[in-house]
Design an enzyme around this catalytic site. Structure first.
Site, PDB file in Angstrom:
ATOM      1  N   LYS A  62       5.266   9.547   8.482  1.00 35.93           N
ATOM      2  CA  LYS A  62       5.118   9.035   9.858  1.00 35.93           C
ATOM      3  C   LYS A  62       6.218   9.529  10.804  1.00 35.93           C
ATOM      4  O   LYS A  62       6.212  10.688  11.214  1.00 35.93           O
ATOM      5  CB  LYS A  62       5.019   7.514   9.808  1.00 35.93           C
ATOM      6  N   TYR A 117       0.864  -1.185   0.000  1.00 39.47           N
ATOM      7  CA  TYR A 117       0.000   0.000   0.000  1.00 39.47           C
ATOM      8  C   TYR A 117       0.896   1.230   0.000  1.00 39.47           C
ATOM      9  O   TYR A 117       1.858   1.304   0.769  1.00 39.47           O
ATOM     10  CB  TYR A 117      -0.901   0.006   1.236  1.00 39.47           C
ATOM     11  N   ASP A 174       9.483   2.676  -0.798  1.00 44.20           N
ATOM     12  CA  ASP A 174       8.473   3.377  -0.008  1.00 44.20           C
ATOM     13  C   ASP A 174       8.768   3.082   1.465  1.00 44.20           C
ATOM     14  O   ASP A 174       8.383   2.035   1.985  1.00 44.20           O
ATOM     15  CB  ASP A 174       7.066   2.916  -0.405  1.00 44.20           C
TER      16      ASP A 174
HETATM   17  P1  KE4 Z   1      -0.454   8.511   4.363  1.00 42.44           P
HETATM   18  O1  KE4 Z   1      -1.026   9.197   3.117  1.00 42.44           O
HETATM   19  O2  KE4 Z   1      -1.513   7.715   5.101  1.00 42.44           O
HETATM   20  O3  KE4 Z   1       0.302   9.464   5.272  1.00 42.44           O
HETATM   21  O4  KE4 Z   1       0.649   7.465   3.894  1.00 42.44           O
HETATM   22  C1  KE4 Z   1       0.311   6.518   2.925  1.00 42.44           C
HETATM   23  C2  KE4 Z   1       1.276   5.350   3.030  1.00 42.44           C
HETATM   24  C3  KE4 Z   1       2.283   5.228   2.094  1.00 42.44           C
HETATM   25  N1  KE4 Z   1       3.161   4.202   2.148  1.00 42.44           N
HETATM   26  C4  KE4 Z   1       3.090   3.263   3.124  1.00 42.44           C
HETATM   27  C5  KE4 Z   1       4.069   2.145   3.141  1.00 42.44           C
HETATM   28  C6  KE4 Z   1       2.073   3.346   4.108  1.00 42.44           C
HETATM   29  O5  KE4 Z   1       1.996   2.402   5.065  1.00 42.44           O
HETATM   30  C7  KE4 Z   1       1.153   4.408   4.064  1.00 42.44           C
HETATM   31  C8  KE4 Z   1       0.033   4.555   5.081  1.00 42.44           C
HETATM   32  N2  KE4 Z   1      -0.063   3.547   6.057  1.00 42.44           N
HETATM   33  C9  KE4 Z   1      -1.364   3.312   6.639  1.00 42.44           C
HETATM   34  C10 KE4 Z   1      -1.239   2.170   7.629  1.00 42.44           C
HETATM   35  N3  KE4 Z   1      -1.101   0.941   7.004  1.00 42.44           N
HETATM   36  C11 KE4 Z   1      -1.924   4.554   7.260  1.00 42.44           C
HETATM   37  C12 KE4 Z   1      -3.093   4.319   8.163  1.00 42.44           C
HETATM   38  C13 KE4 Z   1      -4.388   4.731   7.530  1.00 42.44           C
HETATM   39  O6  KE4 Z   1      -4.543   4.546   6.303  1.00 42.44           O
HETATM   40  O7  KE4 Z   1      -5.234   5.245   8.293  1.00 42.44           O
END
Ligand code: KE4
Length: 429
Positions: free
Chosen positions: A267, A144, A239
């Site tokens: 994060k 993801y 990523d």
């Molecule tokens: P954000 O747009 O949520 O800040 O980041 C996207 C993203 C990009 N790359 C990786 C590897 C990620 O894990 C994420 C976002 N992670 C999720 C948790 N698996 C965020 C939690 C959520 O979607 O509420």
């Protein structure tokens, strides 16, 4: 039976916010419970609006490596707020944070700060396409990378649990240039590259997958991706939104000794504030506006409050490399507790753990890719989640997320958590 404040708030917020939440996984849909509305958090604990306190292993999905409301971070942010929240103009802090990131990850010669991981990935891919003049990208099933249109193709994370393999509202034309390979399956990548290699701008990968639950790269897999992208003149994008500053100060690229062309961060890099970044080779990043023709912009990019939180967080981590060994040791203790539970109860349990990241899967395993991860018994996971919550332990409300350990989790809290893990409730037999 009296109704909890979380239930009341959930009822009310659903009238105004889709699903009552601002991110799907928070709705507790896959564990079939009312989500907890949180009032505050401190250190390793999170407290809901009904005053229930939990040991927190979600850590806001990764940012909370120092524990919640770290005093040095809070004090610095409070001070920064007194100087104004946002200027829409360059500040010294943006340069300081950029320097810290480039120092931590030498593959990052230049970096652009943005406000979310989604934005970081979307922009990195645009830079890769701009630099190579190619349109296709390869991602992995179960990885993801945020919710930008072209990447919601067999996405991991919430999309997995909501059983909607692709998002509606994404025109097919937006995903025609996205090819999907299988994580840890070199052949699936070779086949795509043999057919499309000279059209592939980049392969993007979670160097440790954490959005189908934690799945480790098999020996040689990341090296293979490095070699095959170089061979075809494609770029390798790591990523590291989760692994960056999590697996070590230098992230997965330091941990595995692989040099990507571009890296995305989020994060921890923002210390819990809306701060993310993409960066890499200077010649690629010089494609980005205003230097080059790849446009990307953001009102709050490099925001002085978010950069303050990021700087203080990274400086603490840089000053305390010993933290990483400590949180890895604690994560290993938790992993062993799951294994002991399986030995005692005979449950089908598989655990993947690396550094301070781990996931328990309710399946015999091994869990090495999307198919073996999604073979997990999500009902058993939901029962485990409920039992942990009843015992005061807050873990991810989804089988396909990670468990995070922070430096705020004490040894006695880890031991207590291990006890709860092992002494599963007979009712869930
Ligand atoms: P954000 O747009 O949520 O800040 O980041 C996207 C993203 C990009 N790359 C990786 C590897 C990620 O894990 C994420 C976002 N992670 C999720 C948790 N698996 C965020 C939690 C959520 O979607 O509420």
């Amino acid at each position: 039976m009296n109704i909890s404040k979380s239930e009341i708030l959930f009822e009310e917020s659903r009238k105004r916010i889709p699903g009552g939440v601002n991110s799907p996984v928070r709705a507790f849909g896959s564990v079939g419970r009312t989500p907890l509305f949180i009032d505050h958090a401190k250190g390793s604990h999170i407290t809901d609006v009904d005053g229930n306190e939990f040991l927190d292993y979600v850590c806001s999905w990764g940012p909370g490596i120092l524990g919640h409301a770290h005093p040095e971070v809070v004090e610095a942010v409070q001070k920064a707020c007194e100087k104004g929240l946002t200027y829409g103009a360059p500040t010294e802090k943006e340069w300081q944070l950029a320097e810290l990131i480039c120092e931590a990850m030498p593959s990052v010669e230049k970096v652009r700060l943005v406000s979310s991981g989604t934005e970081a990935v979307m922009s990195a891919i645009r830079a890769a396409r701009g630099y190579t003049g190619r349109d296709k990208i390869i991602k992995f099933k179960g990885n993801y990378h945020g919710h930008s249109d072209g990447l919601l193709v067999k996405a991991g994370s919430a999309a997995l649990t909501t059983a909607v393999p692709d998002s509606s509202g994404v025109p097919v034309s937006y995903t025609q240039n996205t090819l999907v390979a299988l994580y840890n399956d070199m052949n699936s990548v070779s086949q795509l590259m043999e057919e499309y290699g000279n059209q592939v701008a980049a392969i993007i990968v979670e160097p440790v997958a954490a959005n189908m639950g934690v799945v480790l790269p098999k020996a040689g897999f990341l090296e293979f991706l490095r070699q095959i992208t170089t061979k075809y003149g494609s770029l390798l994008i790591f990523d590291e939104v989760i692994t960056g500053f999590r697996l070590g100060f230098g992230g997965a690229q330091e941990y595995f000794g692989i040099t990507p062309d571009l890296t995305t961060l989020g994060k921890i890099a923002g210390g819990g504030m809306p701060m993310a970044a993409y960066g890499g080779r200077g010649d690629i990043m010089d494609m980005v506006s205003p230097v080059g023709p790849v446009y990307q912009a953001g009102t709050l990019s490099g925001n002085p409050i978010a950069t303050t939180a990021g700087i203080v967080t990274l400086e603490i981590l840089k000053k305390h490399p010993e933290y990483y060994g400590e949180i890895e040791r604690k994560a290993r203790q938790l992993a062993r507790a799951f294994e002991e539970r399986a030995e005692r109860s005979g449950e089908a349990i598989w655990v993947n753990q690396i550094g301070s990241l781990l996931s328990v899967f309710f399946t015999a395993g091994p869990v090495e890719d999307y198919d073996s991860a999604t073979a997990s018994d999500t009902k058993a996971y939901a029962a485990y989640f409920g039992r942990m919550l009843e015992q005061g332990v807050y873990v991810a409300p989804s089988q396909f997320e990670a468990m995070f350990v922070s430096i705020a989790h004490t040894d006695s809290e880890i031991e207590e958590t291990c006890r709860v893990i092992v002494e599963r409730n007979e009712r869930t037999e």
